[in-house]
Design an enzyme around this catalytic site. Structure first.
Site, PDB file in Angstrom:
ATOM      1  N   ASP A 243      76.201  74.125 -26.697  1.00 15.28           N
ATOM      2  CA  ASP A 243      75.940  75.467 -27.207  1.00 15.28           C
ATOM      3  C   ASP A 243      74.536  75.590 -27.773  1.00 15.28           C
ATOM      4  OD1 ASP A 243      78.605  77.353 -27.500  1.00 15.28           O
ATOM      5  OD2 ASP A 243      79.061  75.226 -27.316  1.00 15.28           O
ATOM      6  N   ASN A 253      77.946  71.012 -29.702  1.00 13.98           N
ATOM      7  CA  ASN A 253      78.949  71.377 -28.698  1.00 13.98           C
ATOM      8  C   ASN A 253      80.311  71.445 -29.378  1.00 13.98           C
ATOM      9  OD1 ASN A 253      79.584  71.989 -25.904  1.00 13.98           O
ATOM     10  ND2 ASN A 253      80.652  70.025 -25.853  1.00 13.98           N
TER      11      ASN A 253
END
Length: 351
Positions: A243, A253
């Site tokens: 992310d 993440n």
């Protein structure tokens, strides 16, 4: 969308653009029901992002871009510029961690600032949103090729993945799941072990569903079984998405990713992060600067209204964790791969 850059299967789509509205596959209801939600304005798109109707960093960014296009289409015509600026602010506030959201909004904002009329903005913002969507699909396909260059498997291998990083989380095909899809297409995949991914169960509800639909061999496991699977020597690579990736190669993440990286290093299993370059945030020096979203404790305390824990117990429910670059063997984007990532390697590829 049209003129897609490949004839490869892109998997189940997460969104459908109709020009005057955006349809989003409600991923909260999968796998039991395929239900589409119609978002006809920016605020509706923002709510869908917050509520995790749509999730996955690339898909969030693409949805937000379509949200800006809808804001222009439905602007009142008086102070249309103020309406679009407000829509961008609402969309920016929908999720704090996924940098793709802000990257996509910045691109849309750049186009918006060059528009001289509402009609101009309506046309050009829609075109830019579609362009951004198509670029993400092309990036997914490129990442899969770069990842196989790093892996170089001679025979079919087993991999383990976490959360959902497939067509449902992107513009199509997938990031980490796109690599798995490409291994399968090249007859180089033995099996995928999919972590269930608590507490939202994206692995069991989404990844297992997506892979079985595409007839890709998958075995579902509880998150806590990953160590036993690695210890058995069945897995050659752990492949995950991201992310946000910082300048030194630290990766935010889905919660549980850091656990897997530690396990991979102990068991001498490769650990690969696959994400578009829009996920890379070179303005942040390290993962310590990444804002980590925490969600409501009810996600742990109950399941569809059924209590799972004592009333009143405190809950720690971060959505993401940060994996240090030193535990990562390769970060793969559409621009290429950074092996054993550090500040020097990241700068060489991303500045």
């Amino acid at each position: 969308m049209s003129n897609r850059p490949s004839k490869r299967s892109v998997g189940t789509v997460a969104m459908r653009w109709h020009g005057d509205r955006l349809e989003l596959l409600d991923q909260r209801r999968l796998p039991a029901e395929e239900h589409w939600i119609v978002a006809d304005g920016a605020s509706a798109v923002a709510q869908c992002i917050t509520d995790m109707v749509v999730r996955g960093a690339p898909a969030i960014g693409i949805s937000a871009a379509y949200g800006v296009a809808l804001a222009a289409r439905h602007a009142g015509g008086g102070d249309w510029q103020a309406e679009i600026r407000q829509a961008i602010r609402v969309l920016a506030a929908s999720r704090p961690t996924a940098v793709n959201l802000f990257w996509a909004l910045k691109r849309m904002e750049q186009v918006f600032h060059s528009c001289h009329s509402l009609n101009d903005a309506t046309d050009r913002l829609a075109v830019e949103a579609v362009r951004l969507h198509e670029e993400d699909l092309a990036a997914n396909l490129a990442m899969a090729g770069h990842a196989l260059d790093v892996m170089r498997p001679d025979n079919p291998i087993a991999v383990l993945t976490h959360c959902n990083t497939g067509a449902l989380a992107t513009g199509g095909y997938g990031t980490a799941l796109g690599v798995i899809r490409r291994l399968h297409e090249e007859s180089l995949l033995d099996c995928v072990y999919a972590d269930e991914t608590r507490p939202w169960l994206q692995g069991s509800r989404l990844t297992a569903w997506e892979l079985t639909r595409d007839e890709i061999p998958v075995t579902l496991n509880v998150d806590g079984a990953a160590a036993a699977i690695l210890a058995a020597g069945k897995v050659k690579w752990i492949v995950v998405g991201a992310d946000r990736i910082t300048a030194n190669g630290d990766v935010a993440n889905k919660i549980g990713t850091y656990n897997l990286a530690v396990l991979a290093r102990h068991h001498k299993v490769g650990f690969m992060v696959v994400a578009p370059s829009s996920t890379v945030d070179m303005s942040l020096a390290s993962g310590k600067e990444i804002p980590i979203e925490e969600r409501d404790g009810s996600e742990l305390l109950e399941l569809r209204g059924m209590p799972l824990a004592p009333v009143g117990v405190p809950v720690f429910n971060p959505v993401f964790d940060v994996t240090p670059a030193g535990l990562i063997d390769a970060i793969v984007t559409e621009k290429g791969a950074v092996r054993n990532p550090d500040l020097t390697g990241m700068r060489a590829l991303f500045t």
